[in-house]
Design an enzyme around this catalytic site. Structure first.
Site, PDB file in Angstrom:
ATOM      1  N   LEU A  67       0.832  -1.205   0.000  1.00 27.06           N
ATOM      2  CA  LEU A  67       0.000   0.000   0.000  1.00 27.06           C
ATOM      3  C   LEU A  67       0.864   1.251   0.000  1.00 27.06           C
ATOM      4  O   LEU A  67       0.515   2.249  -0.618  1.00 27.06           O
ATOM      5  CB  LEU A  67      -0.939  -0.007   1.206  1.00 27.06           C
ATOM      6  CG  LEU A  67      -2.289  -0.700   0.981  1.00 27.06           C
ATOM      7  CD1 LEU A  67      -3.034  -0.896   2.294  1.00 27.06           C
ATOM      8  CD2 LEU A  67      -3.157   0.102   0.023  1.00 27.06           C
ATOM      9  N   ASP A  68       1.975   1.215   0.709  1.00 28.84           N
ATOM     10  CA  ASP A  68       2.878   2.367   0.776  1.00 28.84           C
ATOM     11  C   ASP A  68       4.276   1.891   0.398  1.00 28.84           C
ATOM     12  O   ASP A  68       5.113   1.615   1.242  1.00 28.84           O
ATOM     13  CB  ASP A  68       2.859   2.963   2.184  1.00 28.84           C
ATOM     14  CG  ASP A  68       3.627   4.276   2.280  1.00 28.84           C
ATOM     15  OD1 ASP A  68       4.169   4.736   1.250  1.00 28.84           O
ATOM     16  OD2 ASP A  68       3.706   4.840   3.390  1.00 28.84           O
ATOM     17  N   ASN A 114      -3.329  -7.041  -9.391  1.00 33.37           N
ATOM     18  CA  ASN A 114      -2.292  -6.053  -9.702  1.00 33.37           C
ATOM     19  C   ASN A 114      -1.092  -6.742 -10.339  1.00 33.37           C
ATOM     20  O   ASN A 114      -0.796  -7.898 -10.060  1.00 33.37           O
ATOM     21  CB  ASN A 114      -1.879  -5.280  -8.444  1.00 33.37           C
ATOM     22  CG  ASN A 114      -0.717  -5.909  -7.714  1.00 33.37           C
ATOM     23  OD1 ASN A 114       0.442  -5.725  -8.092  1.00 33.37           O
ATOM     24  ND2 ASN A 114      -1.021  -6.676  -6.659  1.00 33.37           N
ATOM     25  N   SER A 178       6.314 -12.210  -4.996  1.00 34.99           N
ATOM     26  CA  SER A 178       5.498 -11.444  -5.930  1.00 34.99           C
ATOM     27  C   SER A 178       5.472 -12.160  -7.274  1.00 34.99           C
ATOM     28  O   SER A 178       6.523 -12.570  -7.780  1.00 34.99           O
ATOM     29  CB  SER A 178       6.062 -10.035  -6.113  1.00 34.99           C
ATOM     30  OG  SER A 178       5.415  -9.389  -7.204  1.00 34.99           O
TER      31      SER A 178
END
Length: 345
Positions: A67-68, A114, A178
């Site tokens: 998120l950040d 994403n 990821s």
């Protein structure tokens, strides 16, 4: 007040491109954190303290990495009541990530796809942002490899980032799961993981001597693992005395979202559809690890009961990402209260 206003804000944000809405939210939270407005407007979240990885957590509900990515809004997120904050993933050098569009909402499934690709401003800017934050709670710094670094040299990137972030981290997360960086998940293989963790633990020992503190390492893994792979990962964690494991990252599976708009987009699927797969990995890890390595559970938490289910599966802490986007700040307090109620019984 943030909690009561969020449904209105979400209606506007969800009319925007998903990534544009993300950036706008980060800018707003960054400004709110710098001015103190976030603290004034945020709901009160009760304390539910615990000690995990040798660290003292105000409560067991954290912000997941992603998120950040640049650590630009740490104070804003902290004001929302999270018991710990994790920022990143950061790489040695700045990189743009994959071409846009690369983030897609699937509201019918409470999900997001994403394929960001570790877009970030690089570890030097990341460290500056972390140093500028006033937050003094538990802060996890999540590190990865640059897209153009050959997978055979991946350890070089992780070691470089570990050295740069070590003095400023409460714990460091090694992100090898990821699906949006080519070949990255190969590092979950037994031989590759053994070599990487051996190098990182050696570096950790030397950095601990240099800085006079041991910063725990946590490994973030995928949900798309079979039983044998989970066993191999657990054995490797134990062999190298890794202090924590985060289960799980996004999934490549599309079983739960077949036929929905954007379901065929490439990338990692997060949100409610990953909940069961994440919990299954947590249960398998707990069976292999016992109490030796604490698990941080993440994936599909949309309610307090979901958070409790993660703990029941074997997690010591939980993190929010997609559920936070859909539910807003109220979810943090709801999860903390549900966990506290369950422990009081």
């Amino acid at each position: 007040m943030f909690s009561s206003l969020y449904p209105l804000a979400r209606a506007s944000l969800f009319k925007m491109d998903a990534e544009d809405a993300h950036h706008l939210t980060l800018r707003m939270l960054g400004a709110a954190g710098r001015t103190g407005l976030a603290c004034a407007l945020s709901p009160r979240v009760p304390d539910a303290p615990r000690t995990v990885m040798g660290l003292s957590f105000r409560n067991p509900v954290g912000l997941a990495a992603g998120l950040d990515k640049d650590g630009a809004a740490i104070d804003g997120f902290a004001a929302l009541g999270f018991g710990f904050i994790e920022v990143g993933t950061v790489t040695p050098r700045a990189q743009p990530g994959n071409p846009r569009p690369r983030m897609f909402r699937l509201p019918e499934a409470d999900a997001i796809i994403n394929r960001m690709g570790f877009n970030n401003s690089g570890v030097d800017q990341f460290v500056k942002n972390v140093q500028a934050a006033r937050y003094r709670g538990v802060l996890g710094l999540n590190i990865g490899k640059n897209a153009d670094t050959p997978i055979e040299r991946a350890a070089d990137d992780y070691l470089y980032c570990l050295e740069r972030v070590y003095p400023f981290a409460s714990y460091v997360t090694i992100n090898i799961s990821s699906p949006n960086t080519k070949n990255l998940r190969q590092l979950q293989g037994a031989g590759e993981l053994d070599a990487l963790l051996a190098a990182l633990k050696d570096k950790q020992r030397r950095l601990a001597d240099l800085h006079g503190k041991l910063v725990p390492l946590a490994l973030k893994i995928a949900p798309d693992l079979d039983d044998e792979q989970v066993k191999e990962i657990a054995a490797t964690l134990l062999r190298h005395d890794i202090e924590g494991v985060i289960a799980t990252n996004t999934t490549l599976s599309r079983e739960a979202v077949k036929g929905l708009p954007h379901a065929d987009e490439a990338g990692g699927l997060s949100g409610r559809p990953v909940f069961d797969a994440s919990n299954a990995v947590i249960r398998k890890l707990r069976a292999e690890l016992g109490d030796a390595v604490p698990i941080i559970g993440v994936g599909g938490i949309f309610s307090g009961e979901d958070a409790r289910a993660k703990l029941a599966a074997g997690a010591a802490l939980v993190q929010l990402y997609t559920g936070f986007i859909y539910r807003g700040p109220a979810l943090v307090a709801e999860c903390v209260k549900a966990i506290a109620r369950g422990e009081a019984r």
